[in-house]
Write a protein that holds these residues in place. Sequence first.
Motif, PDB file in Angstrom:
ATOM      1  N   ASN A  75       0.820  -1.207   0.000  1.00  0.00           N
ATOM      2  CA  ASN A  75       0.000   0.000   0.000  1.00  0.00           C
ATOM      3  C   ASN A  75       0.859   1.265   0.000  1.00  0.00           C
ATOM      4  O   ASN A  75       0.348   2.364   0.203  1.00  0.00           O
ATOM      5  CB  ASN A  75      -0.925   0.011   1.222  1.00  0.00           C
ATOM      6  N   GLY A  76       2.184   1.087  -0.192  1.00  0.00           N
ATOM      7  CA  GLY A  76       3.067   2.238  -0.321  1.00  0.00           C
ATOM      8  C   GLY A  76       3.291   3.003   0.965  1.00  0.00           C
ATOM      9  O   GLY A  76       3.506   4.224   0.941  1.00  0.00           O
ATOM     10  N   LYS A  77       3.302   2.296   2.125  1.00  0.00           N
ATOM     11  CA  LYS A  77       3.430   2.970   3.416  1.00  0.00           C
ATOM     12  C   LYS A  77       4.887   3.087   3.894  1.00  0.00           C
ATOM     13  O   LYS A  77       5.125   3.403   5.042  1.00  0.00           O
ATOM     14  CB  LYS A  77       2.583   2.235   4.466  1.00  0.00           C
ATOM     15  N   GLY A  78       5.857   2.809   3.014  1.00  0.00           N
ATOM     16  CA  GLY A  78       7.255   2.981   3.402  1.00  0.00           C
ATOM     17  C   GLY A  78       8.083   1.745   3.140  1.00  0.00           C
ATOM     18  O   GLY A  78       7.611   0.752   2.567  1.00  0.00           O
ATOM     19  N   THR A  79       9.345   1.811   3.567  1.00  0.00           N
ATOM     20  CA  THR A  79      10.220   0.645   3.468  1.00  0.00           C
ATOM     21  C   THR A  79       9.842  -0.364   4.553  1.00  0.00           C
ATOM     22  O   THR A  79       9.154  -0.027   5.521  1.00  0.00           O
ATOM     23  CB  THR A  79      11.685   1.051   3.661  1.00  0.00           C
ATOM     24  N   PHE A  80      10.326  -1.592   4.417  1.00  0.00           N
ATOM     25  CA  PHE A  80      10.033  -2.595   5.437  1.00  0.00           C
ATOM     26  C   PHE A  80      10.587  -2.169   6.795  1.00  0.00           C
ATOM     27  O   PHE A  80       9.956  -2.394   7.833  1.00  0.00           O
ATOM     28  CB  PHE A  80      10.594  -3.959   5.034  1.00  0.00           C
TER      29      PHE A  80
END
Length: 326
Positions: A75-80
């Motif tokens: 969902n494009g919420k950042g890097t792991f």
Amino acid sequence: MDTYELITRNAEEVVTDEEVRELADDPAGKRVYVGYEPSGVLHLGHLLTANKLIDLQEAGMEVVVLLADVHAYLNGKGTFEEIRDTAERMKAQFVAYGLDESNTEFVYGSEFQLDEEYTLDLHELELATTLNRAQRAMAEIAGGETAKVSHVVYPLMQTLDIEYLDLDLAVGGLDQRKVHMLAREELPELGYDVRPALHTPIVADLESGEGKMSSSEGVTISMEDSTEDVAEKVNSAFCPPTRDPEGDLENPVLELFEYHVFPRFDEIIVERPEKYGGDLTYEEYEALAADLESGELHPADAKGTLASYLDELIAPGREKLRELRS
């Protein structure tokens, strides 16, 4: 309150009632879950389903909280790394809020969603599911964003999570209904059992009484809010003294009493000066709602009381956030 009533308290929908009654007959050790995308600080939307998890723990069930890091990545919420840092903070907030840590299993999606067996099942589910069906189960996309392939895969993964977490019951907001219906349709095609589901209500927008309360649009209350912030937001909330005769508008103040405050406190005390009738004590939500409707309880007194009890609920999480950031 019997076990079935406790399990289904404040549920908007039970799918199916027969299956949930069977669980209620022998709840000990049964596994129930909610999945949360690690995307920020806990807010009232998270805490409504958390209240239901607390009910289910009280009923004797084992709670699984899926910290859905792979979903958040899709969902494009950042890097792991960023997502997992957020997930660890959310885990601490849930425990501070009241989930029994000894009876709660916190699971990262990446612990099983990248395994070969899961991946092959996901591909089989992709083969069995039409694009239109997957799109119907997809979460709403904010701001007119164009849907990506990852958005369509997202609900298929949610469907498989129910099997791979070895669950007996799935819980989510009413906005998760389409995913749970997809799971009931498609899991048998893979040779897996269907599971019952509970859907919690969606609280109306705090300022207007329309739509739904959202952290991305409008006003919500989160564990970052100070006591003053909570009071300010609640005091500006939409709270008509009588119900909307057309049924188009909800009263978010009453909804927050019903779904957040009364499940967590044995009694609610509205403090008032003697010249205004003195204190009022409520043990049931319906009595408070009736007094607001009749005029016995003034909206300003209801708001002040709501702010006080909400602040008491989120204060431990607020303090935990301060500890984590110091």
